[in-house]
Scaffold this active site. Sequence first.
Site, PDB file in Angstrom:
ATOM      1  N   LYS A   1       0.852  -1.185   0.000  1.00  0.00           N
ATOM      2  CA  LYS A   1       0.000   0.000   0.000  1.00  0.00           C
ATOM      3  C   LYS A   1       0.890   1.238   0.000  1.00  0.00           C
ATOM      4  CE  LYS A   1      -4.597   0.556   0.266  1.00  0.00           C
ATOM      5  NZ  LYS A   1      -5.606  -0.252  -0.429  1.00  0.00           N
TER       6      LYS A   1
ATOM      7  N   GLY B   1     -21.134   6.810   4.734  1.00  0.00           N
ATOM      8  CA  GLY B   1     -20.209   7.156   3.665  1.00  0.00           C
ATOM      9  C   GLY B   1     -20.869   6.976   2.308  1.00  0.00           C
TER      10      GLY B   1
ATOM     11  N   GLY C   1     -19.744   7.972  -0.871  1.00  0.00           N
ATOM     12  CA  GLY C   1     -18.928   8.158  -2.059  1.00  0.00           C
ATOM     13  C   GLY C   1     -19.446   7.262  -3.175  1.00  0.00           C
TER      14      GLY C   1
ATOM     15  N   VAL D   1     -18.667   4.200  -3.930  1.00  0.00           N
ATOM     16  CA  VAL D   1     -18.970   2.844  -3.462  1.00  0.00           C
ATOM     17  C   VAL D   1     -20.241   2.843  -2.621  1.00  0.00           C
ATOM     18  CG1 VAL D   1     -18.168   0.926  -2.030  1.00  0.00           C
ATOM     19  CG2 VAL D   1     -16.570   2.100  -3.550  1.00  0.00           C
TER      20      VAL D   1
END
Length: 342
Positions: free
Chosen positions: A80, A177, A179, A181
């Site tokens: 990552k 959330g 966003g 997705v």
Amino acid sequence: MEIATHTDFDDHEMVLYCTDKATGLRAFIAIHNTTLGLGMGGCRMKAYGSDAEALSDVLRLSRGMTYKYAASGLEHGGAKAVIIDDFDAGRRTERLLAFGRIIERLRGLYTTAEDAGISTADVRLMSSATRHVRNLPLEDGGEGALCTAWGVFHGIQAALEFRGFSDLAGRTVAVEGLGKVGMALCELLKNSGADLIVYDLDEQKVRAAQQKFGAAAAAPGQIHLTDADVYSPCALGGTLSQGTIPEIQAKIIAGAANNQLSTPSQDKLLWDRGVTYCPDYIVNAGGVLSVARRGAQFDLGEALARVATIRDTTQKVLALSKAEGIPTGEAADRLARRRLQA
């Protein structure tokens, strides 16, 4: 900063602190484990409070990628990257290109992809400086977000079956959330007959979900308290903590956010409360499962079919948890370690 003694250090094979004087770039790349293949994982851009906070994030995220690939049957190593954002929009392009040049110098040890704060367009820009980016779709039509949401959707279905529910009809899901997705997940849930409670820091996104899906809006900081069947964290991680877990009303937790547990030990708290926690790296693996093999053209139908296997993987984790009498996070780790050891 001491890395080897850091709380989140887990025998990482490589941790790089990257800077570029000309652009002001500051970033970390962490390669956790390459047993299954060379390192691959998204790059996150975020305004961290300190370098130490960024280091902690990249260490935890890279370890999660190792286990995500192992549990999903993929042949990549866990890695990552995080770029420390200072909101200097005028230098963003230069910094992304500088980061791409750093990746190129690693000669394939790390392949980058999208993550929070980094779009497909950003990765495509970096690809002009490095060959080592994930196999991108020809156009950014939101396929990545849909695939991630599709995986979470199947994880939720597996958990509902585990708890004795036949389907989503009449069930209430609290999505935190909104966003790409989160909104894609809301659409999948609504089309399956679920009722929605939503929250996002952006009030416009909340209003959009209300208008499109008939969702109810939770008050700020209260969505984990709602009387829902499923709580789905789809924003940034850390929402499951010693402070919030005793307040959670839902019996199932399954969401797209990475590192939902503020510390790994929180898994035991959920287990003790009888909450079915679907480990994040199990149900949010849709993004990595959707990536076409190198040289192959992206096909959405094929990608969604691969992502749908998350339902089976989630069922295996929950079944092992029940059979062994261990928290679900420990069960997921055990399955992943079996493949790494093999």
